[in-house]
Enzyme design. Structure first.
Site, short mmCIF file in Angstrom:
data_model
loop_
_atom_site.label_atom_id
_atom_site.label_comp_id
_atom_site.label_asym_id
_atom_site.label_seq_id
_atom_site.Cartn_x
_atom_site.Cartn_y
_atom_site.Cartn_z
CB CYS A 15 -36.40 -3.27 39.47
SG CYS A 15 -36.92 -4.99 39.26
CE LYS A 18 -33.46 -5.51 35.78
NZ LYS A 18 -34.37 -5.40 34.63
CB SER A 46 -32.59 -11.84 22.15
OG SER A 46 -33.12 -12.27 23.39
NE ARG A 47 -29.27 -4.74 23.81
CZ ARG A 47 -28.94 -3.54 23.37
NH1 ARG A 47 -29.88 -2.64 23.17
NH2 ARG A 47 -27.69 -3.24 23.10
CG ASP A 49 -38.91 -9.80 29.26
OD1 ASP A 49 -38.53 -8.81 29.91
OD2 ASP A 49 -39.66 -9.72 28.28
N GLY A 136 -33.05 -24.21 46.74
CA GLY A 136 -32.45 -22.89 46.65
C GLY A 136 -31.02 -22.87 47.13
CG HIS A 137 -26.75 -21.20 46.90
ND1 HIS A 137 -26.03 -22.22 47.49
CD2 HIS A 137 -25.90 -20.16 46.77
CE1 HIS A 137 -24.78 -21.81 47.69
NE2 HIS A 137 -24.69 -20.56 47.26
CB SER A 138 -28.89 -19.27 51.83
OG SER A 138 -28.36 -20.38 52.54
CG ASP A 224 -41.20 -8.46 32.91
OD1 ASP A 224 -40.28 -8.41 32.08
OD2 ASP A 224 -41.05 -8.93 34.06
#
Length: 344
Positions: A15, A18, A46-47, A49, A136-138, A224
């Protein structure tokens, strides 16, 4: 890549990769809103999670996505951490994980066995969460990145939001802080092996157990703690309408984190967090190393809960009995001139 087939150090992993909260806010506030959908209970404005979309009076979808570069050498461990981090947003909204989709960026020149280990680690955590890995995706990329798009379910009448705390609420943090500092120290060979092992154990621990325990109590707000740091996410919880007092001595800290701060092993993301959130914070006799811990970007951090005061001690005790380093770290008060006061 090393001879052992491990992922080579990646600058800004986890993180810490970010975008800063300030820069992100300036971009998001310029996006066109469009007509308001009354079923969109929580959106990006709303910021919070994760997004929450009401399907019926009793069922709402919780949707989130998170991915980042590696912050540890072992690909299987990295997969677990990235997945646990992405799954956490569902728990922060009070929801249950249902499905997950892999998101992969991977160099075509790299050993595909490494990718297999990353995906195996992620799949382990999705299964542990009780969810189904559904695809998923790659894409081919110059560096490794991995994460999940996650969908969960929540009763909209019982969901958590991050800025709905009330004056008098006690603030409980369920995991120790300091993983960003320890991972930085580890990248330059300055972290003790046992300290790095402690950080990995924390990052690979799902917030599932903490969230399930919290639902037995009156939780008014939750988030979190991830890349914007403990203080950054606390600032979002105050929402411009509340203030709080934090007792820094009660905040759980991973062994080795304060030493890393004393050794000036900071992250750029930590300094961005200080620049953005610092104006809202007053420190009273707090050691500088502890300030750095409070601004440290967390990867797969714990839940920060605003709990009815008369229930806080019982919740803290039950979380601790479940093996979590949870502590009551402060309380919310009516809005004052200073939003966050940290005492020591």
């Amino acid at each position: 890549m090393s001879k052992e087939g491990k992922i080579v150090f990646c600058t800004g992993g986890g993180c810490t990769a970010k975008l800063g909260a300030g820069a992100l806010s300036r971009i998001l506030e310029k996006l066109p809103r469009g007509a308001r959908d009354p079923s969109l209970l929580v959106g990006y404005d709303s910021r919070d999670d994760a997004a929450v979309y009401r399907i019926t009076d009793d069922i709402a979808l919780v949707q989130t996505v998170d991915f980042f570069p590696p912050m540890v050498d072992d690909p299987y461990t990295f997969g677990q951490i990235a997945a646990a981090n992405a799954l956490s947003d569902v728990y922060a909204m009070g929801g249950e994980v249902k499905t997950a989709l892999n998101l992969v960026c991977f160099p075509e020149s790299m050993d595909l066995n490494i990718l297999g280990e990353i995906l195996r680690g992620g799949a382990k955590k999705v299964a542990e969460a009780g969810g189904s890995l559904a695809g998923g995706h790659s894409i081919a990329d110059t560096g490794v990145k991995y994460g999940l798009s996650v969908t969960g379910l929540v009763d909209p009448k019982k969901m958590y939001t991050n800025d709905s705390g009330k004056p008098g609420d006690k603030l409980i943090l369920t995991k120790a802080l300091g993983v960003g500092l320890i991972c930085t120290a580890n990248r330059v060979g300055e972290a003790a092996p046992e300290d790095m092992a402690g950080a990995i154990a924390s990052m690979t621990t799902l917030n599932k157990n903490a969230a399930e325990i919290s639902r037995k109590y009156t939780v008014h707000a939750a988030t979190d703690v991830t890349g914007f740091s403990f203080l950054g996410h606390l600032h979002e919880m105050m929402g411009g309408k509340l203030s709080c007092i934090i007792d820094a001595r009660m905040v759980p800290v991973l062994p080795g984190a304060e030493k890393a701060a004393d050794d000036f092993l900071y992250t750029a993301a930590g300094q961005r967090n200080r620049n953005h959130t610092g104006p809202y914070v007053t420190f009273e006799n707090v050691p500088f190393a502890m300030e750095e811990v409070l601004f440290d970007p967390q990867t797969s951090g714990g839940l920060l809960l605003a709990v009815l005061p008369e229930e806080a001690s019982a919740l803290e005790a039950e979380l601790q009995a479940a093996g979590l380093p949870a502590k009551i770290v402060g309380e919310i008060i009516p809005k004052t001139e200073q939003e966050i006061t940290v005492k020591y």
